[in-house]
Design a protein around this motif. Sequence first.
Motif, mmCIF file in Angstrom:
data_model
loop_
_atom_site.group_PDB
_atom_site.id
_atom_site.type_symbol
_atom_site.label_atom_id
_atom_site.label_comp_id
_atom_site.label_asym_id
_atom_site.label_seq_id
_atom_site.Cartn_x
_atom_site.Cartn_y
_atom_site.Cartn_z
ATOM 1 N N GLY A 1 4.872 18.156 -9.476
ATOM 2 C CA GLY A 1 4.813 17.696 -8.094
ATOM 3 C C GLY A 1 3.501 17.045 -7.714
ATOM 4 O O GLY A 1 3.145 16.990 -6.529
ATOM 5 N N LEU A 2 2.778 16.515 -8.706
ATOM 6 C CA LEU A 2 1.479 15.891 -8.441
ATOM 7 C C LEU A 2 1.547 14.368 -8.400
ATOM 8 O O LEU A 2 0.590 13.724 -7.984
ATOM 9 C CB LEU A 2 0.461 16.322 -9.502
ATOM 10 N N TRP A 3 2.664 13.814 -8.831
ATOM 11 C CA TRP A 3 2.790 12.354 -8.805
ATOM 12 C C TRP A 3 3.015 11.899 -7.369
ATOM 13 O O TRP A 3 3.522 12.645 -6.527
ATOM 14 C CB TRP A 3 3.952 11.903 -9.680
ATOM 15 N N PHE A 4 2.635 10.690 -7.071
ATOM 16 C CA PHE A 4 2.877 10.137 -5.741
ATOM 17 C C PHE A 4 3.081 8.639 -5.856
ATOM 18 O O PHE A 4 2.657 8.018 -6.834
ATOM 19 C CB PHE A 4 1.715 10.445 -4.786
ATOM 20 N N GLU A 5 3.739 8.096 -4.870
ATOM 21 C CA GLU A 5 3.945 6.657 -4.798
ATOM 22 C C GLU A 5 3.025 6.082 -3.725
ATOM 23 O O GLU A 5 2.557 6.794 -2.841
ATOM 24 C CB GLU A 5 5.408 6.336 -4.486
ATOM 25 N N GLU A 6 2.804 4.780 -3.813
ATOM 26 C CA GLU A 6 1.848 4.137 -2.898
ATOM 27 C C GLU A 6 2.292 4.232 -1.435
ATOM 28 O O GLU A 6 1.464 4.203 -0.528
ATOM 29 C CB GLU A 6 1.668 2.665 -3.286
ATOM 30 N N ASP A 7 3.606 4.335 -1.188
ATOM 31 C CA ASP A 7 4.086 4.339 0.194
ATOM 32 C C ASP A 7 4.134 5.745 0.805
ATOM 33 O O ASP A 7 4.576 5.911 1.942
ATOM 34 C CB ASP A 7 5.458 3.673 0.286
ATOM 35 N N GLU A 8 3.666 6.755 0.075
ATOM 36 C CA GLU A 8 3.655 8.103 0.631
ATOM 37 C C GLU A 8 2.502 8.253 1.613
ATOM 38 O O GLU A 8 1.518 7.503 1.562
ATOM 39 C CB GLU A 8 3.562 9.133 -0.490
ATOM 40 N N PRO A 9 2.597 9.217 2.538
ATOM 41 C CA PRO A 9 1.536 9.407 3.529
ATOM 42 C C PRO A 9 0.176 9.632 2.872
ATOM 43 O O PRO A 9 0.077 10.234 1.796
ATOM 44 C CB PRO A 9 1.994 10.657 4.290
ATOM 45 N N GLU A 10 -0.857 9.162 3.543
ATOM 46 C CA GLU A 10 -2.202 9.212 2.974
ATOM 47 C C GLU A 10 -2.640 10.636 2.648
ATOM 48 O O GLU A 10 -3.269 10.882 1.618
ATOM 49 C CB GLU A 10 -3.202 8.573 3.947
ATOM 50 N N HIS A 11 -2.294 11.601 3.510
ATOM 51 C CA HIS A 11 -2.753 12.966 3.255
ATOM 52 C C HIS A 11 -2.120 13.545 1.996
ATOM 53 O O HIS A 11 -2.746 14.348 1.297
ATOM 54 C CB HIS A 11 -2.477 13.866 4.470
ATOM 55 N N ILE A 12 -0.905 13.128 1.688
ATOM 56 C CA ILE A 12 -0.258 13.579 0.454
ATOM 57 C C ILE A 12 -0.940 12.942 -0.749
ATOM 58 O O ILE A 12 -1.244 13.613 -1.748
ATOM 59 C CB ILE A 12 1.243 13.244 0.472
#
Length: 199
Positions: free
Chosen positions: A110-121
């Motif tokens: 659960g550490l991956w993120f996409e560019e369009d996710e909220p900044e705090h995430i």
Amino acid sequence: MTFRQHMRQQAASALTEFPTAPDSGLYTVTFRIDSVDQDSRFPYLALGYNTEAEVARLLAEPSPPEPWEARWNYAYFPPSGLEGVRVIGHDEQADPRGAELHGQEARAAGLWFEEDEPEHIRDERTERLDAQFQQLCVDLARQFHTEGDLIRALGRPLPVILYDMFDPDVMFALTRAANPPALVADFLSADAENADDTG
């Protein structure tokens, strides 16, 4: 194979590419912690070394750096200490298997993120990815000592200097955590924070 196991295997293998002749003057192993495009989702480690000949060359220049700087400051390292002899981690060009394993595990954790996710995430996951990779690099350096890799490959124990290109302030803490104290005493002599604590 896990990403950690892959990193361990590749790190130990990289040592075999270092010069081993008695007159090589190799005095330190270097771990440059970095990431592709300054993106914490793609961390990698460049393993390298520095030599006494390189330090002597710097000190012989018309305006030489201070001796500690010439020996330990990565700003003065030659390509063998900065670019290293091998890059391992989440770098699809240099280490496609490492990139695959790290990507899979970061997503599963659960550490991956996409560019369009909220900044705090993105910020929270970036911090966790950075800390996780730094700790992995510390663990790899410790294993070099505890499992005899340095002695097998280079004939003697050597300090492993860890430096993070985007967090230079952690250089002393990472290196202290990764090595037996006696091996890094000279390197740590310039740690003002530690000197304040003990002085």
